[in-house]
Motif scaffolding. Structure first.
Motif, PDB file in Angstrom:
ATOM      1  N   VAL A 184       7.889  -0.901  -1.413  1.00  0.00           N
ATOM      2  CA  VAL A 184       7.466   0.204  -0.548  1.00  0.00           C
ATOM      3  C   VAL A 184       6.196  -0.238   0.170  1.00  0.00           C
ATOM      4  O   VAL A 184       5.228  -0.655  -0.466  1.00  0.00           O
ATOM      5  CB  VAL A 184       7.218   1.487  -1.359  1.00  0.00           C
ATOM      6  CG1 VAL A 184       6.816   2.629  -0.432  1.00  0.00           C
ATOM      7  CG2 VAL A 184       8.476   1.859  -2.155  1.00  0.00           C
ATOM      8  N   THR A 188       7.147   9.052  -6.657  1.00  0.00           N
ATOM      9  CA  THR A 188       6.822   9.577  -5.334  1.00  0.00           C
ATOM     10  C   THR A 188       5.745   8.703  -4.716  1.00  0.00           C
ATOM     11  O   THR A 188       4.732   8.389  -5.350  1.00  0.00           O
ATOM     12  CB  THR A 188       6.324  11.028  -5.422  1.00  0.00           C
ATOM     13  OG1 THR A 188       7.374  11.843  -5.963  1.00  0.00           O
ATOM     14  CG2 THR A 188       5.938  11.561  -4.047  1.00  0.00           C
ATOM     15  N   GLN A 225       6.439  10.842   2.974  1.00  0.00           N
ATOM     16  CA  GLN A 225       6.476  10.808   1.516  1.00  0.00           C
ATOM     17  C   GLN A 225       7.906  10.507   1.088  1.00  0.00           C
ATOM     18  O   GLN A 225       8.859  10.987   1.706  1.00  0.00           O
ATOM     19  CB  GLN A 225       6.021  12.153   0.949  1.00  0.00           C
ATOM     20  CG  GLN A 225       6.112  12.284  -0.555  1.00  0.00           C
ATOM     21  CD  GLN A 225       5.571  13.611  -1.035  1.00  0.00           C
ATOM     22  OE1 GLN A 225       4.438  13.979  -0.749  1.00  0.00           O
ATOM     23  NE2 GLN A 225       6.399  14.357  -1.784  1.00  0.00           N
ATOM     24  N   VAL A 226       8.055   9.706   0.040  1.00  0.00           N
ATOM     25  CA  VAL A 226       9.385   9.369  -0.461  1.00  0.00           C
ATOM     26  C   VAL A 226       9.400   9.535  -1.971  1.00  0.00           C
ATOM     27  O   VAL A 226       8.456   9.128  -2.657  1.00  0.00           O
ATOM     28  CB  VAL A 226       9.771   7.913  -0.103  1.00  0.00           C
ATOM     29  CG1 VAL A 226      11.088   7.533  -0.767  1.00  0.00           C
ATOM     30  CG2 VAL A 226       9.871   7.740   1.404  1.00  0.00           C
ATOM     31  N   THR A 227      10.447  10.152  -2.503  1.00  0.00           N
ATOM     32  CA  THR A 227      10.669  10.211  -3.942  1.00  0.00           C
ATOM     33  C   THR A 227      11.967   9.477  -4.254  1.00  0.00           C
ATOM     34  O   THR A 227      12.997   9.730  -3.616  1.00  0.00           O
ATOM     35  CB  THR A 227      10.762  11.666  -4.432  1.00  0.00           C
ATOM     36  OG1 THR A 227       9.523  12.326  -4.183  1.00  0.00           O
ATOM     37  CG2 THR A 227      11.052  11.717  -5.929  1.00  0.00           C
ATOM     38  N   ALA A 228      11.915   8.560  -5.223  1.00  0.00           N
ATOM     39  CA  ALA A 228      13.084   7.729  -5.508  1.00  0.00           C
ATOM     40  C   ALA A 228      13.179   7.428  -6.992  1.00  0.00           C
ATOM     41  O   ALA A 228      12.168   7.352  -7.692  1.00  0.00           O
ATOM     42  CB  ALA A 228      13.007   6.422  -4.714  1.00  0.00           C
ATOM     43  N   PHE A 264      10.061   2.724   3.624  1.00  0.00           N
ATOM     44  CA  PHE A 264      10.955   2.679   2.469  1.00  0.00           C
ATOM     45  C   PHE A 264      12.357   2.332   2.954  1.00  0.00           C
ATOM     46  O   PHE A 264      12.957   3.086   3.720  1.00  0.00           O
ATOM     47  CB  PHE A 264      10.952   4.037   1.756  1.00  0.00           C
ATOM     48  CG  PHE A 264      11.834   4.117   0.546  1.00  0.00           C
ATOM     49  CD1 PHE A 264      11.358   3.725  -0.699  1.00  0.00           C
ATOM     50  CD2 PHE A 264      13.132   4.588   0.631  1.00  0.00           C
ATOM     51  CE1 PHE A 264      12.153   3.805  -1.823  1.00  0.00           C
ATOM     52  CE2 PHE A 264      13.947   4.672  -0.488  1.00  0.00           C
ATOM     53  CZ  PHE A 264      13.456   4.275  -1.723  1.00  0.00           C
ATOM     54  N   GLU A 310      12.901   2.520   6.724  1.00  0.00           N
ATOM     55  CA  GLU A 310      12.605   3.769   7.414  1.00  0.00           C
ATOM     56  C   GLU A 310      11.211   4.263   7.056  1.00  0.00           C
ATOM     57  O   GLU A 310      10.768   4.158   5.907  1.00  0.00           O
ATOM     58  CB  GLU A 310      13.638   4.847   7.052  1.00  0.00           C
ATOM     59  CG  GLU A 310      15.081   4.475   7.373  1.00  0.00           C
ATOM     60  CD  GLU A 310      15.344   4.365   8.868  1.00  0.00           C
ATOM     61  OE1 GLU A 310      14.595   5.008   9.648  1.00  0.00           O
ATOM     62  OE2 GLU A 310      16.292   3.659   9.257  1.00  0.00           O
ATOM     63  N   ARG A 312       3.121   8.021  -1.454  1.00  0.00           N
ATOM     64  CA  ARG A 312       2.457   8.611  -0.294  1.00  0.00           C
ATOM     65  C   ARG A 312       1.194   7.817   0.026  1.00  0.00           C
ATOM     66  O   ARG A 312       0.564   7.226  -0.849  1.00  0.00           O
ATOM     67  CB  ARG A 312       2.124  10.085  -0.525  1.00  0.00           C
ATOM     68  CG  ARG A 312       1.125  10.350  -1.603  1.00  0.00           C
ATOM     69  CD  ARG A 312       0.746  11.833  -1.670  1.00  0.00           C
ATOM     70  NE  ARG A 312       1.870  12.659  -2.071  1.00  0.00           N
ATOM     71  CZ  ARG A 312       2.174  12.939  -3.329  1.00  0.00           C
ATOM     72  NH1 ARG A 312       1.448  12.427  -4.305  1.00  0.00           N
ATOM     73  NH2 ARG A 312       3.179  13.708  -3.629  1.00  0.00           N
ATOM     74  N   GLN A 361      16.686   9.196  -2.943  1.00  0.00           N
ATOM     75  CA  GLN A 361      15.534   9.643  -2.180  1.00  0.00           C
ATOM     76  C   GLN A 361      15.418  11.171  -2.233  1.00  0.00           C
ATOM     77  O   GLN A 361      14.728  11.780  -1.444  1.00  0.00           O
ATOM     78  CB  GLN A 361      15.653   9.187  -0.721  1.00  0.00           C
ATOM     79  CG  GLN A 361      15.674   7.686  -0.569  1.00  0.00           C
ATOM     80  CD  GLN A 361      15.780   7.289   0.886  1.00  0.00           C
ATOM     81  OE1 GLN A 361      15.015   7.730   1.731  1.00  0.00           O
ATOM     82  NE2 GLN A 361      16.737   6.447   1.192  1.00  0.00           N
ATOM     83  N   ALA A 385       8.512   7.317   6.441  1.00  0.00           N
ATOM     84  CA  ALA A 385       8.525   8.707   5.996  1.00  0.00           C
ATOM     85  C   ALA A 385       7.143   9.069   5.471  1.00  0.00           C
ATOM     86  O   ALA A 385       6.457   8.220   4.891  1.00  0.00           O
ATOM     87  CB  ALA A 385       9.578   8.906   4.904  1.00  0.00           C
TER      88      ALA A 385
END
Length: 482
Positions: free
Chosen positions: A205, A178, A195-198, A188, A191, A180, A30, A193
């Motif tokens: 998601v 990413t 924005q998430v980058t994975a 995700f 949780e 959004r 993440q 958030a």
């Protein structure tokens, strides 16, 4: 770099099991700082009704193949060309061989920046995760792995890619994605958030305001339109069956799971249950008027379905995995048999013989004159479930004769012996059968069914049962469990 295929498990259509399973990738991050470090970057965004995927490619290549390119189960057609539209001039999306491919129209490199407009919709894929789970309130969950791509020297090179990429080195690696939503945070891995980058996240998601509930070791995200009785069963029975598995096999690896359930609607003359398992996540989809009310058949199938999916936390997802897609019978048939044994232990009135008879009948039908190992190539993924369960009965009977145990004791032994790499190979499975039975002809007969096919599967299965002590009788050539 090696990309790894992911685990897709049971799908029940009209109360028939029809899917296959592949081994999961396990690397996830993440950390936004990983984006752009020699990887393809993808930005997935929802802005009202508009969904886009913005690609930043990391090298020049005339074509890029989508790593996961399974067909729709019902039509056996690719889904991306109908559901995705390339907005970048000079780039087209088309099917080449077994893969969806982005290619340039002039034969030169695909532009480094490519925008795709997406239309997420429900769709049941062959032996793969559905690209989207669509909830009745507008919430949508997207499968993270659908965006990974492989650079190719030419568009035609896609035809040379094998259908099963397990263990195959390909250029590139999993994309940094990413996520959004302009309307608010995404969900995700349990949780919220902004924005998430994975990288290689192996999850769904969630975009939308779906309510999450925590309790009894499992977090649930259930479509508000799902029939209430079914939601209650899913939330209540899943912890019970997982507790039984933990009692027999030890606690599942990883964090407490999330159960994500979508509802397609009360389609007439249909009772459909579909689902899959990822590390830390069970996803399910239900459809049809046949599950609107809690009749006995729907309840029994729902319990069995939950039992099968939950079993993959020990055999097929966070537990032991198979090596190649053609060995899906190890985890799918094993999960079928685990579900039957668990349901009988939880509810002594459960008709386990009827369920196992269905496995025997289906295996005989699907294995007649055809190699079981290549069933996935034919779209006959049900063969992996049915024949895997039948062979599970064989190794269970050998275990019973050798030490008085059952199939859970077989799986526990596999855990002890094969836990170093987490892979349960065909050779290891068949070797265990020979070790328990002291009869190498059993493994030889199963290998023949796998690799060559047999003209009369009934006769072969009857011999396997007779030599190991599975109780059965023959009625006009039909193998009937007793």
């Amino acid at each position: 770099m090696r990309l790894k295929t992911a685990l897709i498990c049971a799908a029940l259509v009209g109360f028939s099991t029809v899917a296959a399973c592949a081994s999961p990738a396990v690397v996830a991050s993440q950390d936004p700082s990983m984006a752009g470090d020699g990887r393809v970057d993808v930005s997935v965004e929802r802005n009202g009704d508009r969904w886009t995927a913005e690609y930043v490619l990391d090298r020049d290549a005339p074509a890029w193949a989508f790593f996961r390119s399974a067909l729709l189960r019902e039509s056996r057609q690719p889904w991306r060309p109908a559901w995705w539209r390339v907005e970048t001039p000079g780039v087209v999306l088309e099917r080449i061989g077994d893969y969806d491919v982005l290619r340039s129209t002039d034969g030169g490199p695909v532009p480094r920046n490519v925008r795709i407009a997406m239309t997420p919709r429900p769709g049941d894929l062959e032996a793969e995760y559905d690209p989207a789970l669509v909830f009745s309130d507008g919430t949508v969950a997207l499968f993270s792995g659908q965006f990974d791509v492989i650079p190719l020297e030419s568009a035609a090179a896609a035809r040379a890619l094998p259908r099963d990429l397990n263990g195959v080195d390909v250029p590139g690696g999993p994309a940094s994605v990413t996520w959004r939503d302009r309307a608010g945070p995404v969900l995700f891995k349990g949780e919220r958030a902004p924005q998430v980058t994975a990288v290689d996240a192996q999850t769904y998601v969630l975009f939308g305001d779906a309510t999450t509930r925590r309790g009894e070791g499992i977090t649930t995200v259930i479509d508000p339109g799902l029939p209430r009785w079914l939601g209650d069963e899913l939330a209540g029975f899943t912890p019970r069956v997982m507790a039984y598995y933990a009692q027999r096999l030890g606690r599942a690896q990883g964090e407490a799971p999330t159960l994500m359930v979508s509802w397609t609607g009360p389609t007439r003359s249909l009772s459909s249950m579909g689902g899959s398992v990822l590390p830390g996540l069970i996803s399910m989809n239900f459809e049809g008027e046949g599950v609107l009310a809690p009749d006995a058949q729907a309840l029994a199938r729902a319990h069995w379905f939950i039992g099968h999916e939950a079993a993959h936390f020990w055999l097929g997802s966070q537990g032991l995995k198979y090596q190649y897609a053609r060995e899906a019978w190890i985890t799918e048939g094993g999960a079928d048999l685990m579900a039957v044994r668990a349901l009988k232990a939880i509810n002594p009135a459960y008709d386990d013989r009827a369920e196992l008879q269905r496995e025997v009948d289906d295996c005989i039908t699907l294995a007649a004159g055809k190699p079981v190992a290549s069933a996935g190539d034919r779209g006959d993924n049900r063969a992996y479930y049915a024949c895997g369960a039948v062979w599970g009965l064989v190794i269970e009977a050998a275990e019973r004769r050798a030490g008085g145990g059952d199939f859970f004791d077989v799986v526990a032994d596999f855990q002890r012996r094969d836990n170093d790499d987490g892979v349960l190979s065909r050779d290891e499975w068949l070797g265990a059968l020979t070790r328990l039975s002291r009869d190498p002809t059993l493994a030889n007969d199963i290998s023949t069914m796998l690799d060559q096919g047999v003209a009369n599967p009934s006769a072969v299965i009857a011999r396997l049962f007779q030599r190991t002590g599975v109780a059965f009788r023959l009625d006009n050539g039909r193998v009937i469990l007793i």
